[in-house]
Design a protein around this motif. Structure first.
Motif, PDB file in Angstrom:
ATOM      1  N   MET A 158       0.825  -1.209   0.000  1.00 50.73           N
ATOM      2  CA  MET A 158       0.000   0.000   0.000  1.00 50.73           C
ATOM      3  C   MET A 158       0.864   1.266   0.000  1.00 50.73           C
ATOM      4  O   MET A 158       0.532   2.255  -0.607  1.00 50.73           O
ATOM      5  N   GLU A 159       2.016   1.199   0.669  1.00 51.92           N
ATOM      6  CA  GLU A 159       2.920   2.347   0.679  1.00 51.92           C
ATOM      7  C   GLU A 159       3.434   2.625  -0.723  1.00 51.92           C
ATOM      8  O   GLU A 159       3.620   3.766  -1.115  1.00 51.92           O
ATOM      9  N   LYS A 160       3.651   1.531  -1.489  1.00 54.72           N
ATOM     10  CA  LYS A 160       4.136   1.679  -2.846  1.00 54.72           C
ATOM     11  C   LYS A 160       3.113   2.433  -3.694  1.00 54.72           C
ATOM     12  O   LYS A 160       3.438   3.328  -4.465  1.00 54.72           O
ATOM     13  N   ILE A 161       1.838   2.069  -3.527  1.00 55.41           N
ATOM     14  CA  ILE A 161       0.774   2.737  -4.264  1.00 55.41           C
ATOM     15  C   ILE A 161       0.682   4.196  -3.854  1.00 55.41           C
ATOM     16  O   ILE A 161       0.533   5.087  -4.688  1.00 55.41           O
ATOM     17  N   GLY A 162       0.774   4.451  -2.537  1.00 50.48           N
ATOM     18  CA  GLY A 162       0.713   5.818  -2.051  1.00 50.48           C
ATOM     19  C   GLY A 162       1.816   6.681  -2.647  1.00 50.48           C
ATOM     20  O   GLY A 162       1.582   7.826  -3.033  1.00 50.48           O
ATOM     21  N   PHE A 163       3.009   6.120  -2.760  1.00 49.90           N
ATOM     22  CA  PHE A 163       4.126   6.850  -3.353  1.00 49.90           C
ATOM     23  C   PHE A 163       3.862   7.133  -4.823  1.00 49.90           C
ATOM     24  O   PHE A 163       4.119   8.223  -5.329  1.00 49.90           O
TER      25      PHE A 163
ATOM     26  N   LYS B  55      -5.058  16.575 -22.353  1.00 46.83           N
ATOM     27  CA  LYS B  55      -4.360  15.364 -22.807  1.00 46.83           C
ATOM     28  C   LYS B  55      -3.500  14.790 -21.687  1.00 46.83           C
ATOM     29  O   LYS B  55      -3.457  13.568 -21.475  1.00 46.83           O
ATOM     30  N   SER B  56      -2.793  15.668 -20.984  1.00 43.02           N
ATOM     31  CA  SER B  56      -1.947  15.247 -19.876  1.00 43.02           C
ATOM     32  C   SER B  56      -2.776  14.604 -18.769  1.00 43.02           C
ATOM     33  O   SER B  56      -2.405  13.565 -18.209  1.00 43.02           O
ATOM     34  N   ALA B  57      -3.931  15.215 -18.459  1.00 43.97           N
ATOM     35  CA  ALA B  57      -4.803  14.674 -17.419  1.00 43.97           C
ATOM     36  C   ALA B  57      -5.378  13.327 -17.830  1.00 43.97           C
ATOM     37  O   ALA B  57      -5.492  12.401 -17.015  1.00 43.97           O
ATOM     38  N   ALA B  58      -5.738  13.186 -19.105  1.00 39.48           N
ATOM     39  CA  ALA B  58      -6.284  11.924 -19.603  1.00 39.48           C
ATOM     40  C   ALA B  58      -5.240  10.811 -19.496  1.00 39.48           C
ATOM     41  O   ALA B  58      -5.565   9.676 -19.106  1.00 39.48           O
ATOM     42  N   ALA B  59      -3.993  11.128 -19.813  1.00 41.05           N
ATOM     43  CA  ALA B  59      -2.914  10.137 -19.702  1.00 41.05           C
ATOM     44  C   ALA B  59      -2.687   9.758 -18.244  1.00 41.05           C
ATOM     45  O   ALA B  59      -2.465   8.580 -17.913  1.00 41.05           O
ATOM     46  N   PHE B  60      -2.748  10.748 -17.367  1.00 45.54           N
ATOM     47  CA  PHE B  60      -2.589  10.531 -15.931  1.00 45.54           C
ATOM     48  C   PHE B  60      -3.668   9.586 -15.392  1.00 45.54           C
ATOM     49  O   PHE B  60      -3.398   8.632 -14.664  1.00 45.54           O
ATOM     50  N   ILE B  61      -4.907   9.815 -15.798  1.00 45.49           N
ATOM     51  CA  ILE B  61      -6.028   8.998 -15.323  1.00 45.49           C
ATOM     52  C   ILE B  61      -5.943   7.587 -15.896  1.00 45.49           C
ATOM     53  O   ILE B  61      -6.294   6.611 -15.223  1.00 45.49           O
ATOM     54  N   SER B  62      -5.460   7.473 -17.128  1.00 39.94           N
ATOM     55  CA  SER B  62      -5.282   6.141 -17.724  1.00 39.94           C
ATOM     56  C   SER B  62      -4.269   5.319 -16.934  1.00 39.94           C
ATOM     57  O   SER B  62      -4.417   4.104 -16.781  1.00 39.94           O
ATOM     58  N   LYS B  63      -3.238   5.982 -16.405  1.00 37.86           N
ATOM     59  CA  LYS B  63      -2.247   5.281 -15.578  1.00 37.86           C
ATOM     60  C   LYS B  63      -2.880   4.791 -14.282  1.00 37.86           C
ATOM     61  O   LYS B  63      -2.560   3.704 -13.788  1.00 37.86           O
ATOM     62  N   LEU B  64      -3.780   5.595 -13.726  1.00 43.40           N
ATOM     63  CA  LEU B  64      -4.471   5.187 -12.504  1.00 43.40           C
ATOM     64  C   LEU B  64      -5.256   3.895 -12.720  1.00 43.40           C
ATOM     65  O   LEU B  64      -5.321   3.039 -11.838  1.00 43.40           O
TER      66      LEU B  64
ATOM     67  N   MET C 132     -16.595   8.237  -3.509  1.00 40.01           N
ATOM     68  CA  MET C 132     -15.955   7.620  -2.348  1.00 40.01           C
ATOM     69  C   MET C 132     -14.706   8.401  -1.948  1.00 40.01           C
ATOM     70  O   MET C 132     -14.026   8.969  -2.804  1.00 40.01           O
ATOM     71  N   LYS C 133     -14.426   8.461  -0.656  1.00 41.95           N
ATOM     72  CA  LYS C 133     -13.238   9.167  -0.181  1.00 41.95           C
ATOM     73  C   LYS C 133     -12.007   8.300  -0.353  1.00 41.95           C
ATOM     74  O   LYS C 133     -12.092   7.076  -0.402  1.00 41.95           O
ATOM     75  N   GLY C 134     -10.848   8.954  -0.454  1.00 43.49           N
ATOM     76  CA  GLY C 134      -9.601   8.211  -0.552  1.00 43.49           C
ATOM     77  C   GLY C 134      -8.589   8.905  -1.438  1.00 43.49           C
ATOM     78  O   GLY C 134      -8.843   9.988  -1.985  1.00 43.49           O
ATOM     79  N   HIS C 135      -7.423   8.261  -1.589  1.00 40.15           N
ATOM     80  CA  HIS C 135      -6.321   8.844  -2.367  1.00 40.15           C
ATOM     81  C   HIS C 135      -6.696   9.058  -3.827  1.00 40.15           C
ATOM     82  O   HIS C 135      -6.333  10.066  -4.431  1.00 40.15           O
ATOM     83  N   VAL C 136      -7.413   8.088  -4.405  1.00 46.74           N
ATOM     84  CA  VAL C 136      -7.755   8.196  -5.825  1.00 46.74           C
ATOM     85  C   VAL C 136      -8.606   9.438  -6.071  1.00 46.74           C
ATOM     86  O   VAL C 136      -8.328  10.227  -6.973  1.00 46.74           O
ATOM     87  N   LYS C 137      -9.639   9.612  -5.250  1.00 48.53           N
ATOM     88  CA  LYS C 137     -10.496  10.791  -5.399  1.00 48.53           C
ATOM     89  C   LYS C 137      -9.690  12.075  -5.220  1.00 48.53           C
ATOM     90  O   LYS C 137      -9.855  13.030  -5.988  1.00 48.53           O
TER      91      LYS C 137
ATOM     92  N   VAL D  51      -6.423  12.742  -5.675  1.00 45.95           N
ATOM     93  CA  VAL D  51      -5.487  13.099  -6.751  1.00 45.95           C
ATOM     94  C   VAL D  51      -6.226  13.448  -8.039  1.00 45.95           C
ATOM     95  O   VAL D  51      -5.826  14.363  -8.763  1.00 45.95           O
ATOM     96  N   VAL D  52      -7.321  12.733  -8.323  1.00 48.98           N
ATOM     97  CA  VAL D  52      -8.077  13.026  -9.542  1.00 48.98           C
ATOM     98  C   VAL D  52      -8.762  14.383  -9.418  1.00 48.98           C
ATOM     99  O   VAL D  52      -8.725  15.201 -10.347  1.00 48.98           O
ATOM    100  N   THR D  53      -9.365  14.642  -8.264  1.00 44.76           N
ATOM    101  CA  THR D  53     -10.044  15.920  -8.061  1.00 44.76           C
ATOM    102  C   THR D  53      -9.069  17.083  -8.182  1.00 44.76           C
ATOM    103  O   THR D  53      -9.365  18.097  -8.834  1.00 44.76           O
ATOM    104  N   LYS D  54      -7.896  16.938  -7.577  1.00 42.35           N
ATOM    105  CA  LYS D  54      -6.879  17.995  -7.653  1.00 42.35           C
ATOM    106  C   LYS D  54      -6.509  18.272  -9.108  1.00 42.35           C
ATOM    107  O   LYS D  54      -6.443  19.431  -9.544  1.00 42.35           O
ATOM    108  N   ARG D  55      -6.293  17.212  -9.850  1.00 42.39           N
ATOM    109  CA  ARG D  55      -5.907  17.369 -11.254  1.00 42.39           C
ATOM    110  C   ARG D  55      -7.029  17.992 -12.076  1.00 42.39           C
ATOM    111  O   ARG D  55      -6.807  18.883 -12.899  1.00 42.39           O
ATOM    112  N   MET D  56      -8.260  17.533 -11.853  1.00 44.77           N
ATOM    113  CA  MET D  56      -9.377  17.996 -12.662  1.00 44.77           C
ATOM    114  C   MET D  56      -9.791  19.428 -12.326  1.00 44.77           C
ATOM    115  O   MET D  56     -10.247  20.162 -13.202  1.00 44.77           O
TER     116      MET D  56
END
Length: 198
Positions: A1-6, A76-85, A158-163, A165-170
Motif C-alpha cells: 500500500m505504501e508503494k501505491i501511495g508513493f 491530454k496530460s490529465a487523460a494520460a494521468f487517469i489512464s495510468k491510474l 468515495m473518499k480516498g487517495h484516488v479521489k 489526486v483526480v479531483t486535484k488534477r481535474m
C-alpha cells in the motif's frame, strides 16, 4: 500500500503552466494581463499565456487559440494521468469504475478541444455569418469539454487517495478550460463590435 501511495504522489504532480517572470511588462504582456481579467482565474490565466505573449501580439484571435491550445494540452496530460491510474493494482472496484468513466469523459473533452483548435485555425479570415457559425462551434465544444471535465470530478463519490489526486488534477484542468472559454467569448464579443485585432 505504501508503494501505491508513493506512486499516487508522483502521478499527482501537476505539470502545467509555469510561473511568468516577475516584473516582466511590455505591450504584449499587458494585453494578456488585461484580457485575463475577464476570466474567473486571472493569475492562472496570466501564468499560462504570458509565455505566448510575443506570438499573440495583441490579437484576440491568437489569444483565444493559445488559451484553447493550453487547455487541450492539459486535458491530454490529465487523460494520460487517469489512464495510468486505471492500471494500478490495489484500487477498489468502485474507484476503478469511476476511473474508467473518467477516462471516457476526458477522451470526449480532448476531442472537443481538438475540434476547437482546428475551428479557430479555419476562422482566421471568417466574417459575418461564416464567423458566427465557426464561433458557435468553438463555444459549444469548449463548453462541452468543460462539462466533461466536471463530470469526471463528480464521478468519485468515495473518499480516498484516488479521489483526492483526480479531483486535484481535474480542478486545475477545469480552471484552465474555464479561462479558455472566457477568452473565446471575449474574442467573439470584440469581433462582433469590430474592436478586435486580427
Amino acid at each position: 500500500m505504501e508503494k501505491i501511495g508513493f506512486y499516487f504522489l508522483v502521478l499527482a504532480t501537476i505539470v502545467g503552466c509555469t510561473a511568468a517572470a516577475r516584473g516582466t511588462t511590455s505591450p504584449t504582456t499587458d494585453f494578456v494581463k488585461a484580457s485575463c481579467k475577464t476570466t474567473l482565474h486571472p493569475p492562472l490565466c496570466v501564468r499560462c499565456l504570458s509565455t505566448y505573449a510575443n506570438s499573440i501580439q495583441g490579437s484576440d484571435h491568437r489569444l483565444a487559440k493559445a488559451a484553447v491550445t493550453v487547455s487541450l494540452n492539459d486535458a491530454k496530460s490529465a487523460a494520460a494521468f487517469i489512464s495510468k491510474l486505471a492500471r494500478l493494482s490495489g484500487i477498489k472496484l468502485r474507484e476503478h469504475q469511476a476511473v474508467r468513466d473518467c477516462i471516457s469523459t476526458m477522451t470526449n473533452s480532448v476531442t472537443s478541444l481538438s475540434q476547437s483548435v482546428q475551428e479557430l485555425e479555419r476562422m482566421a479570415r471568417a466574417k459575418g455569418e461564416d464567423f458566427d457559425w465557426h464561433m458557435s462551434n468553438v463555444e459549444t465544444w469548449v463548453g462541452a469539454a468543460l462539462t466533461n471535465q466536471n463530470i469526471c470530478s463528480r464521478g468519485f463519490t468515495m473518499k480516498g487517495h484516488v479521489k483526492d489526486v483526480v479531483t486535484k488534477r481535474m480542478v486545475y484542468v477545469s480552471q484552465v478550460t474555464s479561462n479558455a472559454l472566457a477568452l473565446v467569448n471575449r474574442f467573439a464579443v470584440r469581433h462582433r463590435k469590430g474592436i478586435h485585432k486580427p
